[in-house]
Write a protein that holds these residues in place. Structure first.
Motif, PDB file in Angstrom:
ATOM      1  N   ARG A  57       0.829  -1.211   0.000  1.00 32.64           N
ATOM      2  CA  ARG A  57       0.000   0.000   0.000  1.00 32.64           C
ATOM      3  C   ARG A  57       0.857   1.252   0.000  1.00 32.64           C
ATOM      4  O   ARG A  57       0.545   2.230  -0.696  1.00 32.64           O
ATOM      5  N   TYR A  58       1.937   1.235   0.794  1.00 31.85           N
ATOM      6  CA  TYR A  58       2.789   2.419   0.847  1.00 31.85           C
ATOM      7  C   TYR A  58       3.405   2.689  -0.521  1.00 31.85           C
ATOM      8  O   TYR A  58       3.434   3.826  -0.995  1.00 31.85           O
ATOM      9  N   ARG A  59       3.900   1.619  -1.182  1.00 36.45           N
ATOM     10  CA  ARG A  59       4.512   1.816  -2.500  1.00 36.45           C
ATOM     11  C   ARG A  59       3.472   2.227  -3.537  1.00 36.45           C
ATOM     12  O   ARG A  59       3.757   3.057  -4.412  1.00 36.45           O
ATOM     13  N   ASP A  60       2.267   1.678  -3.453  1.00 35.76           N
ATOM     14  CA  ASP A  60       1.207   2.093  -4.379  1.00 35.76           C
ATOM     15  C   ASP A  60       0.905   3.579  -4.209  1.00 35.76           C
ATOM     16  O   ASP A  60       0.583   4.270  -5.178  1.00 35.76           O
ATOM     17  N   TYR A  61       0.994   4.054  -2.977  1.00 37.51           N
ATOM     18  CA  TYR A  61       0.666   5.446  -2.669  1.00 37.51           C
ATOM     19  C   TYR A  61       1.829   6.382  -3.005  1.00 37.51           C
ATOM     20  O   TYR A  61       1.642   7.424  -3.626  1.00 37.51           O
ATOM     21  N   ALA A  62       3.042   5.986  -2.608  1.00 38.17           N
ATOM     22  CA  ALA A  62       4.193   6.888  -2.708  1.00 38.17           C
ATOM     23  C   ALA A  62       5.118   6.576  -3.870  1.00 38.17           C
ATOM     24  O   ALA A  62       6.070   7.326  -4.105  1.00 38.17           O
ATOM     25  N   GLY A  63       4.867   5.476  -4.600  1.00 35.69           N
ATOM     26  CA  GLY A  63       5.764   5.131  -5.694  1.00 35.69           C
ATOM     27  C   GLY A  63       7.163   4.842  -5.190  1.00 35.69           C
ATOM     28  O   GLY A  63       7.362   4.262  -4.128  1.00 35.69           O
ATOM     29  N   ASP A  64       8.166   5.281  -5.951  1.00 36.78           N
ATOM     30  CA  ASP A  64       9.560   5.081  -5.543  1.00 36.78           C
ATOM     31  C   ASP A  64      10.004   6.077  -4.480  1.00 36.78           C
ATOM     32  O   ASP A  64      11.088   5.952  -3.911  1.00 36.78           O
ATOM     33  N   GLY A  65       9.167   7.068  -4.216  1.00 37.73           N
ATOM     34  CA  GLY A  65       9.502   8.065  -3.206  1.00 37.73           C
ATOM     35  C   GLY A  65       8.799   9.376  -3.484  1.00 37.73           C
ATOM     36  O   GLY A  65       8.115   9.535  -4.501  1.00 37.73           O
ATOM     37  N   VAL A  66       8.950  10.300  -2.572  1.00 31.65           N
ATOM     38  CA  VAL A  66       8.317  11.611  -2.710  1.00 31.65           C
ATOM     39  C   VAL A  66       9.311  12.697  -2.299  1.00 31.65           C
ATOM     40  O   VAL A  66      10.226  12.460  -1.503  1.00 31.65           O
ATOM     41  N   PHE A  67       9.117  13.857  -2.852  1.00 29.88           N
ATOM     42  CA  PHE A  67       9.801  15.051  -2.358  1.00 29.88           C
ATOM     43  C   PHE A  67       8.873  15.701  -1.328  1.00 29.88           C
ATOM     44  O   PHE A  67       7.719  16.001  -1.629  1.00 29.88           O
ATOM     45  N   ARG A  68       9.367  15.873  -0.114  1.00 24.66           N
ATOM     46  CA  ARG A  68       8.598  16.591   0.914  1.00 24.66           C
ATOM     47  C   ARG A  68       8.987  18.054   0.852  1.00 24.66           C
ATOM     48  O   ARG A  68      10.158  18.410   1.000  1.00 24.66           O
ATOM     49  N   LEU A  69       8.007  18.903   0.626  1.00 26.45           N
ATOM     50  CA  LEU A  69       8.242  20.340   0.500  1.00 26.45           C
ATOM     51  C   LEU A  69       7.516  21.079   1.614  1.00 26.45           C
ATOM     52  O   LEU A  69       6.298  20.977   1.759  1.00 26.45           O
ATOM     53  N   SER A  70       8.283  21.801   2.413  1.00 23.95           N
ATOM     54  CA  SER A  70       7.733  22.670   3.444  1.00 23.95           C
ATOM     55  C   SER A  70       7.817  24.093   2.909  1.00 23.95           C
ATOM     56  O   SER A  70       8.904  24.673   2.820  1.00 23.95           O
ATOM     57  N   VAL A  71       6.674  24.634   2.525  1.00 26.75           N
ATOM     58  CA  VAL A  71       6.632  25.962   1.914  1.00 26.75           C
ATOM     59  C   VAL A  71       6.714  27.011   3.019  1.00 26.75           C
ATOM     60  O   VAL A  71       5.908  27.008   3.953  1.00 26.75           O
ATOM     61  N   GLY A  72       7.677  27.896   2.905  1.00 29.36           N
ATOM     62  CA  GLY A  72       7.883  28.935   3.905  1.00 29.36           C
ATOM     63  C   GLY A  72       6.999  30.141   3.657  1.00 29.36           C
ATOM     64  O   GLY A  72       5.929  30.043   3.047  1.00 29.36           O
ATOM     65  N   ILE A  73       7.463  31.290   4.106  1.00 30.99           N
ATOM     66  CA  ILE A  73       6.660  32.509   3.959  1.00 30.99           C
ATOM     67  C   ILE A  73       7.268  33.456   2.922  1.00 30.99           C
ATOM     68  O   ILE A  73       6.930  34.640   2.884  1.00 30.99           O
ATOM     69  N   GLU A  74       8.152  32.920   2.062  1.00 31.80           N
ATOM     70  CA  GLU A  74       8.678  33.733   0.972  1.00 31.80           C
ATOM     71  C   GLU A  74       7.569  34.016  -0.048  1.00 31.80           C
ATOM     72  O   GLU A  74       6.493  33.405  -0.014  1.00 31.80           O
ATOM     73  N   ASN A  75       7.845  34.899  -0.984  1.00 34.83           N
ATOM     74  CA  ASN A  75       6.895  35.152  -2.063  1.00 34.83           C
ATOM     75  C   ASN A  75       6.785  33.885  -2.913  1.00 34.83           C
ATOM     76  O   ASN A  75       7.801  33.349  -3.364  1.00 34.83           O
ATOM     77  N   PRO A  76       5.565  33.378  -3.140  1.00 33.47           N
ATOM     78  CA  PRO A  76       5.436  32.124  -3.887  1.00 33.47           C
ATOM     79  C   PRO A  76       5.969  32.203  -5.312  1.00 33.47           C
ATOM     80  O   PRO A  76       6.411  31.188  -5.866  1.00 33.47           O
ATOM     81  N   ASP A  77       5.937  33.371  -5.925  1.00 32.10           N
ATOM     82  CA  ASP A  77       6.476  33.485  -7.278  1.00 32.10           C
ATOM     83  C   ASP A  77       7.982  33.216  -7.284  1.00 32.10           C
ATOM     84  O   ASP A  77       8.507  32.626  -8.240  1.00 32.10           O
TER      85      ASP A  77
END
Length: 404
Positions: A374-394
């Motif tokens: 189930r984990y591999r079906d969901y995440a594939g070979d892996g994921v990039f975890r991105l924590s978006v800060g408070i910078e300008n999104p552009d």
């Protein structure tokens, strides 16, 4: 020692974040919280030498039992979560260990998610069984599996929503009702990703809420801490063993830094969410990206639950790319200019990290074959975890475009 939440219960969240637990110092008239670094205090009454003899004494004696600066933070956290009391610890894992080991003992049974934060996964899988605590790993998005896992000896249900790093959600209210109806004493929720701005588990019938203060509540990546919030009687019962005996107490200096960070939590979470929405939509439309998991997007498998349970969708997301993850991660290390390729999350600056499925399965999620599939079906070979800060999104989008 824990302190009851102070402040007007009718305050708005922004006001609570700034003022709860704080007051003008009566001696100096200082407006900001004092940083009290003293280890020992001169009591106003004669007490015994053991911390057991100090129960009921409302002053401070020794900073392993209680500290004025830490107590201010505890009051603020309790107020933000709508709880009666809080205890702070040296890290999020220290808080989780204190709660689990302070409430459970030999012969007790604990149910945890089959995919959750690595520190808790390894603690529950590798350490707790050595001390006679039995642990079951269950997909918390499947209530029927949770129900099937409950035994007469089950004493705690541990939830994490959204989960790290899968971004899976679980229905706190439904699972708390199920657990309590089946005689489970404690429902604890790791709400680090959500923060009290998004979700207040105690209002959804959870018994405890746990935070890694290192993340969003501290918010600046410069202080480590953890907290447990709940009913005053439960927190008081936990205090002696979980702080004095386990010893993982929070430094007053870190508490002071986290107090400063917590004051801006509501406005920071609005900024995190605003930027994350724009970045998530950009990633979802990019031809190099195959999938994005962000609770605020309609494409998230549990978007309906997210809308019902979260008042803020936070700044956390994961995404998958058509290009091999390790190869792209190496490019990120070399070429990203704004986003830091680094672990951790919830800071004012954006952070990204590759989490490979093989590494996760080898080190953390070694459960049964069905759960691994189930984990591999969901995440594939892996994921990039991105924590978006408070910078300008552009600017963040331009930075990601450089490597994608």
């Amino acid at each position: 020692m824990s302190r009851k939440a102070s402040g007007n219960s009718g305050w708005h969240t922004e006001t609570t974040a700034v003022h709860a637990g704080e007051s003008v110092d009566p001696a100096t008239r200082a407006s900001s919280p004092n940083l009290v670094m003293s280890v020992t205090f001169a009591p106003e009454a004669v007490t015994g030498f053991s911390a057991r003899d100090e129960q009921g004494y409302e002053g401070f004696i020794y900073s392993r039992v209680g500290s004025p600066t830490v107590a201010q933070l505890e009051a603020k956290l309790a107020a933000l979560e709508g709880g009666e009391a809080a205890l702070c610890f040296a890290s999020g894992v220290a808080a989780a260990h204190a709660l689990i080991c302070g409430r459970l003992g030999r012969g007790d049974h604990l149910i945890v998610p089959d995919a959750n934060y690595v520190g808790i996964a390894e603690l529950t899988r590798d350490t707790l069984p050595r001390f006679g605590i039995e642990v079951s790993f269950v997909d918390m998005s499947r209530p029927e599996e949770v129900a099937a896992a409950i035994r007469p000896a089950t004493r705690m249900l541990w939830l994490e929503t959204p989960a790290n790093p899968t971004m899976k959600l679980c229905d706190i209210a439904a699972l708390a009702q199920l657990a309590h109806e089946r005689g489970v004493r404690d429902v604890a929720v790791d709400s680090t990703y959500a923060t009290p701005i998004a979700t207040r588990p105690l209002q959804l019938a959870a018994d405890f809420v746990v935070h890694s203060l290192t993340k969003y509540i501290g918010g600046h990546g410069d202080a480590m801490g953890g907290a447990v919030i709940g009913r005053k009687a439960d927190i008081d019962a936990l205090n002696l063993e979980a702080t004095v005996h386990f010893g993982g107490v929070l430094s007053p200096f870190n508490a002071w830094l986290i107090l400063r960070g917590a004051a801006t939590l509501p406005i920071r979470m609005r900024a995190h969410e605003e930027a994350a929405f724009k970045v998530a939509r950009f990633l979802e439309e990019h031809p190099a990206v195959s999938r994005v998991f962000y609770p605020g997007l309609p494409s998230h498998p549990q978007h309906a639950l997210a809308r019902r349970q979260m008042r803020n969708f936070s700044g956390m997301m994961t995404f998958q790319t058509r290009r091999p993850g390790p190869e792209l991660a190496a490019d990120m290390v070399r070429r990203l200019e704004i986003i830091h390729y680094a672990v951790s999350l919830g800071h004012h600056r954006s952070l990204v990290y590759w989490i490979g499925t093989d590494d996760i399965q080898a080190s953390t999620y070694r459960h049964d074959a069905t759960q691994l599939r189930r984990y591999r079906d969901y995440a594939g070979d892996g994921v990039f975890r991105l924590s978006v800060g408070i910078e300008n999104p552009d600017d963040l989008i331009a930075d990601l475009s450089r490597v994608l």
